[in-house]
Design a protein around this motif. Sequence first.
Motif: not given
Length: 287
Positions: A104-110, A134-137
């Motif tokens: 799905m990709g990694v970003s604050e929006k995701k 995403n959860l970790c970042r």
Amino acid sequence: MGETGLTTLSYVNTVIRERPRQIHKGQCGRVLIVAGSVGMAGACVLSTGAALRSGAGLVKAAVPEEIFPILQIAVPQATCTNVSDREFLRSVSVHDAIGIGPGMGVSEKKYQLIEEILSIFDGPVVIDADGITNLCRFGKKTGILKKKDNIILTPHPGECDRLLDALDLEPVSVMGRVEAAEAVSDRTGAVVLLKGADTVVTSGSGSTYINTTGNPGMATGGSGDVLTGVITAFAASGTAPLDAARAGAFVHGMAGDLAAGIMGQWGMTATDIRDQLPATLRGIVGK
């Protein structure tokens, strides 16, 4: 650390059973897979296909509209919804389980999308791959890693290290596989499946199990995406999260063993694992 048990065929036979003759697709589990992105459509193809081959009656893929054609051709049995159009969130509650993360990709929006889904959906949610990252970042600062029921986390060792770091804990290499998985489960309230040889599945200290299927040929890209689909399908059928994760790991590994028997360990791919799921389930159920 409590006692550690094994996940065997005799256990899986108590979870996966022959279906009633009059059952229809709406009673076999409605799955939503939130996965894939431009350049990573294959992750969603593998997850949705695995969910269908693991008994889900209806599967929908929430993906960018640009990759609709790929999904519609590769997995014609699945429907698509535009993940960029938040209108799809209004119908999230009609699903019985959700799988989030592969490709799905990694970003604050995701991350915000994951957070929103978790805030409105009370059913089981399987979080893997980019979902975990995403959860970790982005999740630590908003408390998303606080305890929540019905979550299944499926990290490989590197992703587990990210979870441990986000929880201010030592890495897997220091804690050990069983202890690390139990620590993440205890801190988050989630069922944790730590991938690898002798996959660990735990709901915390005292409820920890080692899987007994699988082989080195499964160390191939996309194998985890298939596992996400399997577990989400089992969870959608009404199986409790711990049982869905344990049975999912076993069935996934058994499909990998069948694939290795046909293709050999060196050349098998995640698609080969996915394609052996029906034969695996037939061997378990008998039909």
